[in-house]
Motif scaffolding. Structure first.
Motif, PDB file in Angstrom:
ATOM      1  N   VAL A 187      -9.360   8.865   3.410  1.00 47.75           N
ATOM      2  CA  VAL A 187      -8.486  10.023   3.490  1.00 47.75           C
ATOM      3  C   VAL A 187      -7.673  10.164   2.206  1.00 47.75           C
ATOM      4  CG1 VAL A 187      -6.635  11.119   4.796  1.00 47.75           C
ATOM      5  CG2 VAL A 187      -8.314   9.718   5.980  1.00 47.75           C
ATOM      6  N   ASN A 188      -7.275   9.006   1.655  1.00 50.11           N
ATOM      7  CA  ASN A 188      -6.376   9.011   0.511  1.00 50.11           C
ATOM      8  C   ASN A 188      -6.930   8.207  -0.651  1.00 50.11           C
ATOM      9  OD1 ASN A 188      -3.716  10.391   1.232  1.00 50.11           O
ATOM     10  ND2 ASN A 188      -4.127   9.101   3.018  1.00 50.11           N
ATOM     11  N   GLY A 189      -7.444   8.876  -1.643  1.00 50.97           N
ATOM     12  CA  GLY A 189      -7.764   8.240  -2.901  1.00 50.97           C
ATOM     13  C   GLY A 189      -8.804   7.144  -2.807  1.00 50.97           C
ATOM     14  N   LEU A 190      -8.715   6.223  -3.753  1.00 55.01           N
ATOM     15  CA  LEU A 190      -9.747   5.215  -3.962  1.00 55.01           C
ATOM     16  C   LEU A 190      -9.247   3.833  -3.527  1.00 55.01           C
ATOM     17  CD1 LEU A 190     -12.505   4.454  -5.255  1.00 55.01           C
ATOM     18  CD2 LEU A 190     -11.315   4.240  -7.436  1.00 55.01           C
ATOM     19  N   THR A 191     -10.063   3.164  -2.741  1.00 55.28           N
ATOM     20  CA  THR A 191      -9.788   1.790  -2.329  1.00 55.28           C
ATOM     21  C   THR A 191     -10.966   0.933  -2.761  1.00 55.28           C
ATOM     22  OG1 THR A 191      -8.553   2.521  -0.394  1.00 55.28           O
ATOM     23  CG2 THR A 191      -9.402   0.282  -0.338  1.00 55.28           C
ATOM     24  N   ILE A 192     -10.680  -0.201  -3.387  1.00 56.33           N
ATOM     25  CA  ILE A 192     -11.748  -1.105  -3.814  1.00 56.33           C
ATOM     26  C   ILE A 192     -11.500  -2.477  -3.190  1.00 56.33           C
ATOM     27  CG2 ILE A 192     -12.906  -2.184  -5.786  1.00 56.33           C
ATOM     28  CD1 ILE A 192     -11.743   0.009  -7.562  1.00 56.33           C
ATOM     29  N   ALA A 193     -12.469  -2.963  -2.430  1.00 51.41           N
ATOM     30  CA  ALA A 193     -12.435  -4.358  -1.983  1.00 51.41           C
ATOM     31  C   ALA A 193     -13.503  -5.090  -2.776  1.00 51.41           C
ATOM     32  CB  ALA A 193     -12.703  -4.466  -0.491  1.00 51.41           C
ATOM     33  N   VAL A 194     -13.083  -6.036  -3.592  1.00 55.08           N
ATOM     34  CA  VAL A 194     -14.057  -6.792  -4.382  1.00 55.08           C
ATOM     35  C   VAL A 194     -14.054  -8.234  -3.867  1.00 55.08           C
ATOM     36  CG1 VAL A 194     -12.360  -7.186  -6.213  1.00 55.08           C
ATOM     37  CG2 VAL A 194     -14.771  -7.499  -6.709  1.00 55.08           C
ATOM     38  N   SER A 195     -15.226  -8.718  -3.526  1.00 54.11           N
ATOM     39  CA  SER A 195     -15.368 -10.093  -3.069  1.00 54.11           C
ATOM     40  C   SER A 195     -16.173 -10.859  -4.101  1.00 54.11           C
ATOM     41  CB  SER A 195     -16.082 -10.152  -1.724  1.00 54.11           C
ATOM     42  OG  SER A 195     -15.345  -9.462  -0.750  1.00 54.11           O
ATOM     43  N   THR A 205     -13.897 -15.337  -1.946  1.00 54.98           N
ATOM     44  CA  THR A 205     -12.589 -14.679  -2.014  1.00 54.98           C
ATOM     45  C   THR A 205     -12.735 -13.154  -1.998  1.00 54.98           C
ATOM     46  OG1 THR A 205     -10.686 -14.329  -3.467  1.00 54.98           O
ATOM     47  CG2 THR A 205     -12.712 -14.921  -4.537  1.00 54.98           C
ATOM     48  N   THR A 206     -11.748 -12.459  -1.457  1.00 49.51           N
ATOM     49  CA  THR A 206     -11.735 -10.993  -1.434  1.00 49.51           C
ATOM     50  C   THR A 206     -10.405 -10.464  -1.955  1.00 49.51           C
ATOM     51  OG1 THR A 206     -13.219 -10.955   0.480  1.00 49.51           O
ATOM     52  CG2 THR A 206     -12.015  -8.949   0.028  1.00 49.51           C
ATOM     53  N   ASP A 207     -10.464  -9.521  -2.866  1.00 48.71           N
ATOM     54  CA  ASP A 207      -9.264  -8.855  -3.389  1.00 48.71           C
ATOM     55  C   ASP A 207      -9.312  -7.367  -3.064  1.00 48.71           C
ATOM     56  OD1 ASP A 207      -8.939 -11.298  -4.618  1.00 48.71           O
ATOM     57  OD2 ASP A 207      -8.113 -10.415  -6.443  1.00 48.71           O
ATOM     58  N   LEU A 208      -8.148  -6.810  -2.810  1.00 52.10           N
ATOM     59  CA  LEU A 208      -8.038  -5.390  -2.509  1.00 52.10           C
ATOM     60  C   LEU A 208      -7.332  -4.696  -3.670  1.00 52.10           C
ATOM     61  CD1 LEU A 208      -8.870  -3.846   0.025  1.00 52.10           C
ATOM     62  CD2 LEU A 208      -6.689  -4.454   1.039  1.00 52.10           C
ATOM     63  N   LEU A 209      -7.915  -3.629  -4.197  1.00 59.76           N
ATOM     64  CA  LEU A 209      -7.276  -2.830  -5.244  1.00 59.76           C
ATOM     65  C   LEU A 209      -7.071  -1.420  -4.708  1.00 59.76           C
ATOM     66  CD1 LEU A 209      -9.100  -5.087  -6.820  1.00 59.76           C
ATOM     67  CD2 LEU A 209      -8.584  -3.687  -8.807  1.00 59.76           C
ATOM     68  N   LEU A 210      -5.822  -1.005  -4.609  1.00 60.52           N
ATOM     69  CA  LEU A 210      -5.490   0.273  -3.985  1.00 60.52           C
ATOM     70  C   LEU A 210      -4.936   1.248  -5.015  1.00 60.52           C
ATOM     71  CD1 LEU A 210      -3.623  -1.194  -0.864  1.00 60.52           C
ATOM     72  CD2 LEU A 210      -6.008  -0.490  -1.007  1.00 60.52           C
ATOM     73  N   GLU A 211      -5.433   2.468  -4.958  1.00 60.06           N
ATOM     74  CA  GLU A 211      -4.924   3.509  -5.856  1.00 60.06           C
ATOM     75  C   GLU A 211      -3.441   3.729  -5.579  1.00 60.06           C
ATOM     76  OE1 GLU A 211      -7.154   7.156  -5.834  1.00 60.06           O
ATOM     77  OE2 GLU A 211      -5.797   8.122  -7.239  1.00 60.06           O
ATOM     78  N   GLY A 212      -2.664   3.849  -6.645  1.00 59.78           N
ATOM     79  CA  GLY A 212      -1.224   4.066  -6.496  1.00 59.78           C
ATOM     80  C   GLY A 212      -0.437   2.770  -6.440  1.00 59.78           C
ATOM     81  N   VAL A 213      -1.132   1.644  -6.268  1.00 58.30           N
ATOM     82  CA  VAL A 213      -0.454   0.348  -6.267  1.00 58.30           C
ATOM     83  C   VAL A 213      -1.015  -0.514  -7.398  1.00 58.30           C
ATOM     84  CG1 VAL A 213       0.152  -1.716  -4.936  1.00 58.30           C
ATOM     85  CG2 VAL A 213      -0.074   0.489  -3.783  1.00 58.30           C
ATOM     86  N   SER A 229       0.845  -1.182   0.000  1.00 59.53           N
ATOM     87  CA  SER A 229       0.000   0.000   0.000  1.00 59.53           C
ATOM     88  C   SER A 229       0.884   1.237   0.000  1.00 59.53           C
ATOM     89  CB  SER A 229      -0.906  -0.029   1.231  1.00 59.53           C
ATOM     90  OG  SER A 229      -0.947   1.208   1.882  1.00 59.53           O
ATOM     91  N   VAL A 230       0.415   2.307  -0.606  1.00 57.29           N
ATOM     92  CA  VAL A 230       1.183   3.558  -0.610  1.00 57.29           C
ATOM     93  C   VAL A 230       0.977   4.298   0.701  1.00 57.29           C
ATOM     94  CG1 VAL A 230       1.560   5.742  -1.803  1.00 57.29           C
ATOM     95  CG2 VAL A 230       0.904   3.732  -3.110  1.00 57.29           C
ATOM     96  N   ASN A 231      -0.240   4.232   1.219  1.00 56.04           N
ATOM     97  CA  ASN A 231      -0.598   5.015   2.394  1.00 56.04           C
ATOM     98  C   ASN A 231      -1.203   4.164   3.491  1.00 56.04           C
ATOM     99  OD1 ASN A 231      -0.223   8.015   1.845  1.00 56.04           O
ATOM    100  ND2 ASN A 231      -1.253   7.293  -0.015  1.00 56.04           N
ATOM    101  N   GLY A 232      -0.410   3.886   4.489  1.00 58.26           N
ATOM    102  CA  GLY A 232      -0.938   3.302   5.704  1.00 58.26           C
ATOM    103  C   GLY A 232      -1.576   1.939   5.533  1.00 58.26           C
ATOM    104  N   LEU A 233      -2.488   1.647   6.438  1.00 56.76           N
ATOM    105  CA  LEU A 233      -3.062   0.313   6.570  1.00 56.76           C
ATOM    106  C   LEU A 233      -4.509   0.294   6.091  1.00 56.76           C
ATOM    107  CD1 LEU A 233      -2.799  -2.588   7.762  1.00 56.76           C
ATOM    108  CD2 LEU A 233      -3.516  -1.636   9.951  1.00 56.76           C
ATOM    109  N   THR A 234      -4.822  -0.674   5.253  1.00 60.54           N
ATOM    110  CA  THR A 234      -6.186  -0.897   4.787  1.00 60.54           C
ATOM    111  C   THR A 234      -6.560  -2.329   5.148  1.00 60.54           C
ATOM    112  OG1 THR A 234      -5.878   0.589   2.915  1.00 60.54           O
ATOM    113  CG2 THR A 234      -7.667  -1.004   2.740  1.00 60.54           C
ATOM    114  N   ILE A 235      -7.743  -2.502   5.722  1.00 56.54           N
ATOM    115  CA  ILE A 235      -8.215  -3.836   6.080  1.00 56.54           C
ATOM    116  C   ILE A 235      -9.558  -4.079   5.404  1.00 56.54           C
ATOM    117  CG2 ILE A 235      -8.854  -5.394   7.976  1.00 56.54           C
ATOM    118  CD1 ILE A 235      -7.281  -3.590   9.873  1.00 56.54           C
TER     119      ILE A 235
END
Lengths: 358, 358
Positions: free
Chosen positions: B137-145, B53-61, A136-142
């Motif tokens: 706080v920072n950008g877009l986070t997507i958790a897709v299950s 299943t769950t996947d995390l997609l983080l902006e910037g990564v 992750s670029v910024n901190g912790l995501t759960i």
């Protein structure tokens, strides 16, 4: 070319917006019993329903690692996941974690988080069934997902409340929110202090509500024992106001909530007094209580009292509105708190907003 | 008091670390068939297995919104989720989205994302069964299950490969990674340009691989038609090297992969030449291909060829190692790419790392 429209999400409200986003999705699979719009997705698995939900916990929004021990955070993530399963009258069975981790986090810190997950899995008899990890670029995501099951004739939606049903709430409200305020106060007071010693004596209950909440599996088990299936149910994660509105909207009913029946703990009242704030606002709009709000037929009143569960009001006819009743019989309409969208830059002046706690 | 240990996650490797974290969790529920350590959790639902299943997609990564259209991102999120279900030989049925959104995002941008989700749901016949939203706080986070199902006798784990099994791979590899490099190159070239016109002519295939990938539901359906159940399977999201190592480790076997049999598309080769890089490295370590890697008994070779699927090598005995075989019969050990953990500050010099694409 026309200028691109840029409508703020706050102008629609979070829940109305999610409803609008999900509306064009017509189910293609017969196993999709309930999609968007309840605490968990409901999937037909033959002789029973499977329940399925995902929650996102973001650093700086749902938690602040300045004062949130990672072990507690792991525990709370599991509680947040399984609470949605309980809200469907289901039994939680599995959870999965997907973490986004920046280089600030070491092997040891992630292990602390998982230790908390392990304690919660043990307490609620659920299995960790997946643990993904990404940079992750910024901190912790759960992202915590939970799977559960429920007999087809025992499932409870938000939509089943009937006129004259009793509105019941487990535990006490607003404590987690006041715990958050206490932690934020000590953080501000000790900011920059080389050897901080926050003052928490006498507030252990509030800290516990914020840092080590419980999911009400015990209540779901008690209700099953006396064969009491609520007519509607939701878990209280965004404050009572928002959850009552959900139940009434989805059930197409109104409600009357008696102000003097709101269950508020002594420490919550004391802390509110210190902060010159209203404990009722904490109960209505504060987040993270993880209690259950449900409705039962009037005929089951004695059963509810026998379990020590509070009755805070009753369901009224469609169109009658959702209102608080004051001790002198005034009606105050219940309103949903606003959706606070954070900027990419730190915003100021949002510290006191209840939505921060959610 | 002893100094607190701070071991970098990179020193253990991501997958070894996840294994270690999950090890202390002994299943408490009989319905937990398979927990951590495969593409999806496997849950006993009576007459069949449910997959989850769950996947995390983080902006910037996982994505850069400078060049990633939100509609495509929504589509790709669904593909990423259901690809894990396919990797268990399952049929995907439901997906849920949980978004973390900062104030940079408007109603219209989130609607674009959901439009992509809708296209993907239609293409793969899955239902959106939940859409949660939270402030970020920072950008877009997507958790897709994703949820799917599979007959109990058709499930495929990573662990079933047998000696002499053929190693098969669908589609071509490294294209998504080269598409990412192309996008990054144009971004750098046009940085600060008031009216950027990136040059993508002749590279449509690579762009499509990165921005609009496919999940191989078609292959799972073809295999079912000829009653061919792979002995082991995984989806290729972190590059071939990492996935072959997973299959061999979990099956306790070795493997020989023939370098000149790696399926690499013409545009991937051409782009690699322009960048003075090796297309084989893209195939081995580049991410996001969403192809399937699986093993079948030697006796099913003709069936695999009839489907137009490439055979790239074979499984060898435990302890024989996992190696690439060069055209002149040299053996090169296959190594897993490292885990790139991002800092909270932007790190420099990581641009060329394949792990960025994952």
């Amino acid at each position: 070319m026309a200028e691109k429209k840029h409508t703020p999400i706050a102008s629609l409200g979070q829940f109305a917006f999610v409803d609008r986003l999900c509306a064009p999705f017509a189910p293609l699979n017969p196993s999709t019993v309930k999609g968007c719009g309840d605490d968990a997705a409901v999937i037909d698995a033959g002789d029973k329903y499977m329940l399925f939900t995902t929650d996102l916990l973001l650093e700086g929004v749902q938690f602040d690692l300045t004062y949130f021990p990672l072990q507690h955070l792991g525990y709370k993530a599991v509680v947040a996941g399984i609470s949605d399963i309980l809200a469907m009258n289901g039994t939680p069975r599995q959870v999965t974690l997907a973490l986004g981790i920046s280089s600030r986090f070491s092997v040891e810190t992630v292990e602390q988080l998982y230790e908390g997950v392990r304690y919660a899995c043990r307490d609620y008899k659920v299995d960790l069934a997946g643990g993904d990890m990404s940079a992750s670029v910024n901190g912790l995501t759960i992202a915590v997902s939970a799977v559960g099951e429920v007999a087809k004739d025992k499932i409870v939606y938000r939509s089943g409340a009937q006129v004259n049903d009793l509105i019941c709430v487990t535990g006490a409200l607003g404590g987690a929110y006041m715990g958050l305020h206490l932690l934020e106060r000590e953080k501000r007071a000790l900011d920059g202090h080389p050897n901080p010693h926050p003052k928490f004596e006498g507030y252990e209950y509030l800290l516990g509500r914020q840092l080590r909440p419980s999911a009400r599996l015990d209540i779901i088990e008690e209700l099953a024992k006396i064969d009491l299936v609520p007519t509607s149910m939701i878990d209280i994660t965004d404050g009572l106001a928002s959850e009552v509105l959900h139940l009434c909207k989805d059930s197409d009913k109104g409600a009357r909530i008696y102000l003097n029946r709101l269950p508020i703990a002594q420490q919550t009242n004391k802390m509110a007094e210190e902060l010159h704030s209203d404990p009722v606002v904490a109960a209505l709009n504060g987040g993270d209580d993880f209690e259950l709000l449900f409705t039962v037929p009037l005929a089951r009143q004695e059963d509810i009292f026998a379990l020590g569960i509070d009755v805070i009001g009753h369901i009224t006819a469609a169109g009658s509105g959702v209102a608080l009743v004051t001790p002198d019989d005034q009606l105050i309409p219940v309103q949903a708190p606003g959706w606070v969208v954070r900027g990419d830059e730190p915003a100021s002046g949002e510290d006191e907003s209840p939505a921060d706690a959610q």
